[in-house]
Design a protein around this motif. Structure first.
Motif, PDB file in Angstrom:
ATOM      1  N   GLY A 125       0.807  -1.217   0.000  1.00 50.87           N
ATOM      2  CA  GLY A 125       0.000   0.000   0.000  1.00 50.87           C
ATOM      3  C   GLY A 125       0.835   1.259   0.000  1.00 50.87           C
ATOM      4  O   GLY A 125       0.403   2.307  -0.493  1.00 50.87           O
ATOM      5  N   ALA A 126       2.066   1.183   0.562  1.00 49.98           N
ATOM      6  CA  ALA A 126       2.970   2.335   0.505  1.00 49.98           C
ATOM      7  C   ALA A 126       3.398   2.605  -0.931  1.00 49.98           C
ATOM      8  O   ALA A 126       3.583   3.765  -1.324  1.00 49.98           O
ATOM      9  CB  ALA A 126       4.194   2.089   1.386  1.00 49.98           C
ATOM     10  N   GLY A 165       6.438   0.324   6.623  1.00 49.17           N
ATOM     11  CA  GLY A 165       7.010  -0.853   5.977  1.00 49.17           C
ATOM     12  C   GLY A 165       7.133  -0.653   4.480  1.00 49.17           C
ATOM     13  O   GLY A 165       6.823  -1.552   3.692  1.00 49.17           O
ATOM     14  N   ASN A 166       7.617   0.493   4.087  1.00 52.92           N
ATOM     15  CA  ASN A 166       7.609   0.948   2.699  1.00 52.92           C
ATOM     16  C   ASN A 166       8.678   0.233   1.855  1.00 52.92           C
ATOM     17  O   ASN A 166       9.878   0.406   2.103  1.00 52.92           O
ATOM     18  CB  ASN A 166       7.847   2.466   2.711  1.00 52.92           C
ATOM     19  CG  ASN A 166       7.999   3.055   1.335  1.00 52.92           C
ATOM     20  OD1 ASN A 166       7.595   2.476   0.334  1.00 52.92           O
ATOM     21  ND2 ASN A 166       8.602   4.236   1.288  1.00 52.92           N
ATOM     22  N   PRO A 167       8.289  -0.549   0.835  1.00 55.02           N
ATOM     23  CA  PRO A 167       9.282  -1.235   0.003  1.00 55.02           C
ATOM     24  C   PRO A 167      10.224  -0.282  -0.720  1.00 55.02           C
ATOM     25  O   PRO A 167      11.360  -0.651  -1.018  1.00 55.02           O
ATOM     26  CB  PRO A 167       8.421  -2.016  -1.001  1.00 55.02           C
ATOM     27  CG  PRO A 167       7.109  -2.198  -0.318  1.00 55.02           C
ATOM     28  CD  PRO A 167       6.913  -0.937   0.466  1.00 55.02           C
ATOM     29  N   MET A 168       9.787   0.939  -1.012  1.00 52.39           N
ATOM     30  CA  MET A 168      10.649   1.893  -1.700  1.00 52.39           C
ATOM     31  C   MET A 168      11.756   2.428  -0.799  1.00 52.39           C
ATOM     32  O   MET A 168      12.756   2.949  -1.270  1.00 52.39           O
ATOM     33  CB  MET A 168       9.809   3.043  -2.277  1.00 52.39           C
ATOM     34  CG  MET A 168       8.967   2.634  -3.471  1.00 52.39           C
ATOM     35  SD  MET A 168       8.012   4.011  -4.160  1.00 52.39           S
ATOM     36  CE  MET A 168       6.728   4.174  -2.922  1.00 52.39           C
ATOM     37  N   SER A 181       8.044  17.476   3.201  1.00 53.03           N
ATOM     38  CA  SER A 181       8.013  18.084   4.534  1.00 53.03           C
ATOM     39  C   SER A 181       6.793  17.663   5.345  1.00 53.03           C
ATOM     40  O   SER A 181       6.768  17.867   6.563  1.00 53.03           O
ATOM     41  CB  SER A 181       8.041  19.607   4.422  1.00 53.03           C
ATOM     42  OG  SER A 181       6.898  20.080   3.722  1.00 53.03           O
ATOM     43  N   ARG A 182       5.812  17.081   4.701  1.00 50.91           N
ATOM     44  CA  ARG A 182       4.620  16.643   5.425  1.00 50.91           C
ATOM     45  C   ARG A 182       4.453  15.133   5.347  1.00 50.91           C
ATOM     46  O   ARG A 182       3.334  14.602   5.318  1.00 50.91           O
ATOM     47  CB  ARG A 182       3.379  17.367   4.892  1.00 50.91           C
ATOM     48  CG  ARG A 182       3.099  17.163   3.432  1.00 50.91           C
ATOM     49  CD  ARG A 182       1.990  18.085   2.932  1.00 50.91           C
ATOM     50  NE  ARG A 182       2.506  19.131   2.096  1.00 50.91           N
ATOM     51  CZ  ARG A 182       1.854  19.600   1.032  1.00 50.91           C
ATOM     52  NH1 ARG A 182       0.666  19.123   0.709  1.00 50.91           N
ATOM     53  NH2 ARG A 182       2.372  20.560   0.300  1.00 50.91           N
ATOM     54  N   SER A 183       5.571  14.419   5.297  1.00 48.07           N
ATOM     55  CA  SER A 183       5.536  12.956   5.211  1.00 48.07           C
ATOM     56  C   SER A 183       6.373  12.328   6.306  1.00 48.07           C
ATOM     57  O   SER A 183       7.304  12.940   6.837  1.00 48.07           O
ATOM     58  CB  SER A 183       6.044  12.491   3.851  1.00 48.07           C
ATOM     59  OG  SER A 183       7.440  12.699   3.739  1.00 48.07           O
ATOM     60  N   ARG A 184       6.010  11.080   6.649  1.00 45.30           N
ATOM     61  CA  ARG A 184       6.804  10.258   7.554  1.00 45.30           C
ATOM     62  C   ARG A 184       6.880   8.848   6.955  1.00 45.30           C
ATOM     63  O   ARG A 184       5.878   8.305   6.514  1.00 45.30           O
ATOM     64  CB  ARG A 184       6.186  10.202   8.951  1.00 45.30           C
ATOM     65  CG  ARG A 184       6.411  11.477   9.769  1.00 45.30           C
ATOM     66  CD  ARG A 184       7.872  11.637  10.138  1.00 45.30           C
ATOM     67  NE  ARG A 184       8.116  12.808  10.982  1.00 45.30           N
ATOM     68  CZ  ARG A 184       8.387  14.019  10.531  1.00 45.30           C
ATOM     69  NH1 ARG A 184       8.403  14.248   9.216  1.00 45.30           N
ATOM     70  NH2 ARG A 184       8.636  15.011  11.361  1.00 45.30           N
ATOM     71  N   ASP A 185       8.106   8.291   6.962  1.00 45.05           N
ATOM     72  CA  ASP A 185       8.349   6.962   6.402  1.00 45.05           C
ATOM     73  C   ASP A 185       8.840   6.078   7.545  1.00 45.05           C
ATOM     74  O   ASP A 185       9.999   6.170   7.955  1.00 45.05           O
ATOM     75  CB  ASP A 185       9.402   7.071   5.290  1.00 45.05           C
ATOM     76  CG  ASP A 185       9.568   5.782   4.499  1.00 45.05           C
ATOM     77  OD1 ASP A 185       9.055   4.734   4.943  1.00 45.05           O
ATOM     78  OD2 ASP A 185      10.216   5.829   3.436  1.00 45.05           O
ATOM     79  N   ILE A 193      11.342  -5.816   4.328  1.00 42.90           N
ATOM     80  CA  ILE A 193      10.632  -5.183   3.214  1.00 42.90           C
ATOM     81  C   ILE A 193      11.100  -3.750   3.024  1.00 42.90           C
ATOM     82  O   ILE A 193      11.289  -3.291   1.890  1.00 42.90           O
ATOM     83  CB  ILE A 193       9.113  -5.225   3.446  1.00 42.90           C
ATOM     84  CG1 ILE A 193       8.644  -6.680   3.607  1.00 42.90           C
ATOM     85  CG2 ILE A 193       8.375  -4.546   2.288  1.00 42.90           C
ATOM     86  CD1 ILE A 193       8.973  -7.579   2.409  1.00 42.90           C
ATOM     87  N   CYS A 194      11.330  -3.029   4.106  1.00 46.22           N
ATOM     88  CA  CYS A 194      11.758  -1.633   3.969  1.00 46.22           C
ATOM     89  C   CYS A 194      13.260  -1.441   4.184  1.00 46.22           C
ATOM     90  O   CYS A 194      13.807  -0.402   3.800  1.00 46.22           O
ATOM     91  CB  CYS A 194      10.970  -0.714   4.895  1.00 46.22           C
ATOM     92  SG  CYS A 194      11.058  -1.133   6.650  1.00 46.22           S
ATOM     93  N   ASN A 195      13.926  -2.438   4.786  1.00 41.63           N
ATOM     94  CA  ASN A 195      15.367  -2.344   4.970  1.00 41.63           C
ATOM     95  C   ASN A 195      16.152  -3.097   3.902  1.00 41.63           C
ATOM     96  O   ASN A 195      17.341  -2.848   3.723  1.00 41.63           O
ATOM     97  CB  ASN A 195      15.768  -2.901   6.347  1.00 41.63           C
ATOM     98  CG  ASN A 195      15.357  -1.982   7.478  1.00 41.63           C
ATOM     99  OD1 ASN A 195      15.763  -0.835   7.541  1.00 41.63           O
ATOM    100  ND2 ASN A 195      14.522  -2.488   8.380  1.00 41.63           N
ATOM    101  N   GLY A 196      15.491  -4.011   3.216  1.00 42.55           N
ATOM    102  CA  GLY A 196      16.160  -4.827   2.216  1.00 42.55           C
ATOM    103  C   GLY A 196      16.363  -6.245   2.721  1.00 42.55           C
ATOM    104  O   GLY A 196      16.654  -6.460   3.905  1.00 42.55           O
ATOM    105  N   LEU A 197      16.223  -7.206   1.827  1.00 45.14           N
ATOM    106  CA  LEU A 197      16.305  -8.620   2.223  1.00 45.14           C
ATOM    107  C   LEU A 197      17.686  -9.010   2.728  1.00 45.14           C
ATOM    108  O   LEU A 197      17.831  -9.971   3.481  1.00 45.14           O
ATOM    109  CB  LEU A 197      15.914  -9.504   1.040  1.00 45.14           C
ATOM    110  CG  LEU A 197      14.452  -9.391   0.568  1.00 45.14           C
ATOM    111  CD1 LEU A 197      14.250 -10.184  -0.708  1.00 45.14           C
ATOM    112  CD2 LEU A 197      13.499  -9.875   1.650  1.00 45.14           C
TER     113      LEU A 197
END
Length: 225
Positions: A125-126, A165-168, A181-185, A193-197
């Motif tokens: 979904g991210a 948990g953003n794959p990007m 400036s108005r986002s949080r990841d 998934i978000c750090n890399g396998l």
């Protein structure tokens, strides 16, 4: 009375009788703010954005929505769950999700002229949320190409973007302006998934551990509204 005066009087009368266009009126059911949530892979499409038998920590949408209402009780809230397959064919599903997100936002913005929006996406979904603001996720886990983006005129009404948990994130991609400036990841330590396998200390259970971020995410949103 001269013809010129008659014409002037007629123009004045017509002007006085012509109704002044009213400002855009909100349709019934509009709220002050709305959470638009894109669920993760294999989550169902119900209100709470998680599989019915999911453990509490595995949920994102339900606790986020509750945290927003608790943090901002003076504001009326509603929610929308992005309609897309959320399966393992992200190259097809992610563009479908971003199209649905943008179409919904456009329709809702027109129906509710004063409503503000918060975008949130968990896991796949991210990617959906990211694509809708111009982030190509084709190279990410279960990602896809950018199909459509939020129109520039509606950008100011998108007050916060939340990614969990953003794959990007594993691809080194960050939210672009004007949304940066108005986002949080949010990326849980050990989440592959978000750090890399191949990141050290990876643990797939960490990908289900985003429940504890909800109070901080709600506080961030409140500061943006």
């Amino acid at each position: 009375m001269s013809r010129r005066r008659l014409l002037s009087a007629g123009v004045l009368a017509a002007a006085l009788l012509t109704p002044i266009p009213a400002a855009a009126q909100a349709e019934p059911g509009c709220t002050d703010a709305q959470l638009i949530m894109a669920r993760g892979t294999d989550f169902d499409d119900g209100l709470f954005f998680a599989a019915p038998d999911a453990i509490p920590d595995y949920k994102v949408g339900e606790p986020l929505y509750a945290a927003l209402q608790e943090a901002d009780p003076e504001r009326s809230w509603s929610q929308y769950n992005v309609a897309y397959p959320a399966d393992l064919v992200g190259v097809v599903g992610v563009p479908m999700g971003s199209k649905d997100l943008v179409a919904h936002l456009e329709a809702r913005a027109a129906a509710c002229p004063n409503q503000l929006f918060v975008l949130a996406g968990y896991s796949q979904g991210a990617n959906v949320v990211g694509n809708s603001i111009g982030m190509n996720s084709s190279s990410a886990t279960v990602g896809g190409p950018v199909a459509v983006t939020i129109p520039a005129e509606l950008e100011p009404r998108v007050r916060a973007v939340l990614l969990f948990g953003n794959p990007m994130h594993a691809e080194g991609k960050t939210v672009p302006e004007p949304y940066a400036s108005r986002s949080r990841d949010y990326c849980e330590p050990g989440d592959p998934i978000c750090n890399g396998l191949t990141a050290p200390g990876t643990d797939f259970d960490a990908h289900t551990n985003y429940y504890h971020y909800m109070p901080a995410a709600a506080a961030f949103v409140l500061a943006q509204l």
